[in-house]
Design an enzyme around this catalytic site. Structure first.
Site, PDB file in Angstrom:
ATOM      1  N   ASP A   1       0.836  -1.192   0.000  1.00 16.76           N
ATOM      2  CA  ASP A   1       0.000   0.000   0.000  1.00 16.76           C
ATOM      3  C   ASP A   1       0.879   1.255   0.000  1.00 16.76           C
ATOM      4  O   ASP A   1       1.906   1.296   0.687  1.00 16.76           O
ATOM      5  CB  ASP A   1      -0.843  -0.041   1.286  1.00 16.76           C
TER       6      ASP A   1
ATOM      7  N   GLU B   1      13.172 -14.521   0.007  1.00 17.73           N
ATOM      8  CA  GLU B   1      13.614 -15.577   0.931  1.00 17.73           C
ATOM      9  C   GLU B   1      12.691 -16.784   0.815  1.00 17.73           C
ATOM     10  O   GLU B   1      13.019 -17.883   1.221  1.00 17.73           O
ATOM     11  CB  GLU B   1      13.545 -15.081   2.393  1.00 17.73           C
TER      12      GLU B   1
HETATM   13  C1  GLC Z   1      -3.951   3.328  -0.156  1.00 21.60           C
HETATM   14  C2  GLC Z   1      -5.242   2.541  -0.081  1.00 21.60           C
HETATM   15  C3  GLC Z   1      -6.334   3.468   0.314  1.00 21.60           C
HETATM   16  C4  GLC Z   1      -6.014   4.042   1.668  1.00 21.60           C
HETATM   17  C5  GLC Z   1      -4.628   4.679   1.685  1.00 21.60           C
HETATM   18  C6  GLC Z   1      -4.154   4.944   3.078  1.00 21.60           C
HETATM   19  O1  GLC Z   1      -3.978   4.310  -1.116  1.00 21.60           O
HETATM   20  O2  GLC Z   1      -5.476   1.911  -1.319  1.00 21.60           O
HETATM   21  O3  GLC Z   1      -7.579   2.832   0.339  1.00 21.60           O
HETATM   22  O4  GLC Z   1      -6.945   5.004   2.018  1.00 21.60           O
HETATM   23  O5  GLC Z   1      -3.655   3.848   1.100  1.00 21.60           O
HETATM   24  O6  GLC Z   1      -3.774   3.738   3.667  1.00 21.60           O
END
Ligand code: GLC
Length: 552
Positions: A225, A279
């Protein structure tokens, strides 16, 4: 006009170009062959009547995944969380939130998926934690706490205000004042989502252990993310205004994120993450990358690998016509390293449902496009039944983005509404009150209803996925664009003497297709002419896409 062979010449215009011989589907890695399905568990199936989907619910619906034929599932976060941001605000990276069930439910889910040959990819929220995470509680407790430096703290500006002008993506300053220790902490997203300090090697070690924890439980990979925002400028230099911004631009997007996004250090941290992934055998690292297509290439890393697949939203962001599509596809393929494996995302939990933008007829064309391009296709649960944006009354808004930066069309609730399984109460999603409205078209657009109609979009997805598996050229072949004209997007996939032509009518009028040779229809988006032999010149109906096996 004389044609000179050029190193870039592609397709049937270049007789000197040898046909690719060996890239057979079986030599590809699983994630190159895979069709990947994103699920937000909170919106998939509720098992206990609390109106929110959970792991036992997901387990009840595994049959849908097998019926559809997807090879891997990517789950949005299921970790413990106050759920201020759809679970992206995490209090324990190695625990399942009771809302979703237990670790035992999770292990069972992994076993059941694997028994059916489906892989599991988890979201890895590397950039930040919840402010209720115990790490942050320690960090904020005093300046001398050993975890102080696990987050990004800075002294106020001389006037006592925030250290610089950086903006949170969710509105306002990215800095939050802490009276107790008289410093600000940095948050790229909500103030309840403090950023981890990736410069600190202890943080990196702790996060590497999170990856190992899940891989030992059988997880096949991660989607990282917000991967481009792990590190910020050490000098805390101010961001410049974006010259393209105007009053219609949401306020958090009016600065260019030069000093917070896409920094060289972040790339180094991705390389470290990749080493941890490597790993273990045969795992995959996907990344959410910010910014425009022209930056995507470097997220692969060449000498020092980063992601296997930086997620590519080009098909979602392009205007919907053949010329824009051919240009956007080309721009993306030009932007990635020559040996990089492409990928294509047509739906995700942060993106407006594309069926609302292009309409139901073209949603079929899009399905054919994404499942016949070279590269790993991704779609979001509900895309296979053509789910559209659902209107959210103001009192039902859940998305913090909309609550904090309302009025700019940013609300992500409309694409996150629950899946509909049948025309019963709440579409069979929950016996309670669904956490977001179900939408008004549940009776017409649900899995059960579309399943009994072999020409439905749902069946088209299933047929396309199965064709991609039975025709290795569609998974492994080279992509050879032809010239798109008159609203027809046309390309070939070519492998070991097999040639498949894909022609997609992006308009609502019939169009003549001139194909390089005659062929047999493998599938039409109308699902009514399989096996038909067509001449070099044939007519595509309005909104029709066809896959032709060319006579070679
Ligand atoms: C990413 C996720 C989103 C979230 C953001 C903060 O962009 O896809 O849904 O709000 O990260 O974690």
């Amino acid at each position: 006009m004389h044609r000179y062979p050029t190193p870039f010449a592609r397709g049937e215009d270049d007789p000197a170009r040898p046909l690719p011989s060996e890239p057979q589907a079986e030599t590809l890695k699983w994630w190159q062959r895979a069709v990947i399905y994103e699920i937000a568990p909170i919106s998939f199936q509720d098992s206990n009547g609390d109106g929110k989907g959970d792991l036992p619910g997901l387990i009840q619906r595994i049959d849908h995944l097998t019926w559809l034929g997807v090879d891997a599932v990517w789950l949005t976060p299921v970790y413990t969380s106050p759920m201020l941001d759809f679970g992206y605000d995490i209090t324990d990276f190695c625990a399942i939130d009771p809302l979703f069930g237990t670790l035992e439910n999770f292990d069972q889910f992994v076993r059941l998926l694997h028994a059916r040959g489906i892989r599991l990819i988890l979201d890895f929220v590397a950039n930040h934690t919840s402010d209720s995470h115990s790490w942050f509680a320690e960090s904020r407790s005093s300046r001398s706490n050993p975890k102080r430096d696990w987050y990004v703290w800075a002294d106020p500006a001389p006037d006592g205000g925030p250290p610089n002008n950086w903006l949170s993506r969710f509105g306002g300053s990215a800095w939050e004042w802490e009276t107790k220790t008289r410093q600000y902490y940095y948050h790229a997203f909500l103030r309840e989502q403090p950023d981890l300090n990736w410069r600190n090697p202890e943080v990196r070690l702790a996060m590497a252990d999170v990856l190992r924890f899940w891989m030992r439980r059988g997880v096949d990979g991660f989607r990282v993310d917000a991967s481009a925002v792990l590190a910020e400028d050490e000098l805390l230099r101010d961001d410049p205004p974006d010259p393209d911004a105007d009053e219609k631009t949401p306020p958090p997007q009016r600065l260019k994120r030069i000093f917070t996004d896409d920094r060289r250090e972040s790339m180094a941290y991705l390389e470290e993450m990749r080493k941890v992934i490597d790993e273990f055998d045969d795992r995959v690292l996907l990344g959410e990358v910010q910014g425009k297509t022209d930056r995507i290439g470097h997220f692969y890393g060449e000498e020092r690998p980063r992601f296997h697949l930086p997620l590519n939203f080009a098909l979602l962001d392009t205007p919907w016509d053949a010329l824009s599509l051919q240009a956007n596809i080309d721009a993306y393929l030009n932007a990635i390293p020559e040996n990089a494996w492409p990928d294509w995302v047509i739906g995700a939990h942060d993106k407006h449902r594309i069926a609302s933008k292009i309409g139901q007829s073209q949603a079929r064309v899009l399905a054919m496009l994404v499942l016949t391009l070279k590269g790993t296709p991704f779609f979001f649960a509900g895309d296979e039944i053509g789910m559209e944006q659902v209107a959210i009354p103001p009192e039902c808004i859940r998305d913090p983005f909309e609550k904090l930066v309302g009025g700019y069309g940013l609300n992500r609730d409309p694409e996150r509404v629950p899946m509909r399984w049948n025309e019963g109460r709440n579409g069979g999603f929950t016996s309670g009150d669904p956490w977001l409205p179900m939408g008004h078209d549940v009776a017409e657009r649900n899995v059960e209803k579309l399943k009994v109609d072999p020409r439905s979009l749902l069946w088209l997805y299933r047929r396309l996925i199965s064709l991609r598996r039975s025709e290795p050229t569609l998974a492994a072949g080279d992509y050879l664009p032809l010239r798109s004209r008159h609203g027809l997007l046309v390309y070939k996939r070519v492998c070991a003497g097999n040639e498949i032509l894909i022609a997609l009518n992006t308009g609502h009028e019939p169009r003549k297709l001139e194909s390089p040779s005659a062929g047999t229809v493998l599938l039409s988006t109308y699902v009514d002419r399989d096996g038909e032999i067509v001449d070099q010149s044939t007519v595509l109906r309005p909104d029709e896409g066809v896959i032709l096996k060319l006579r070679t």
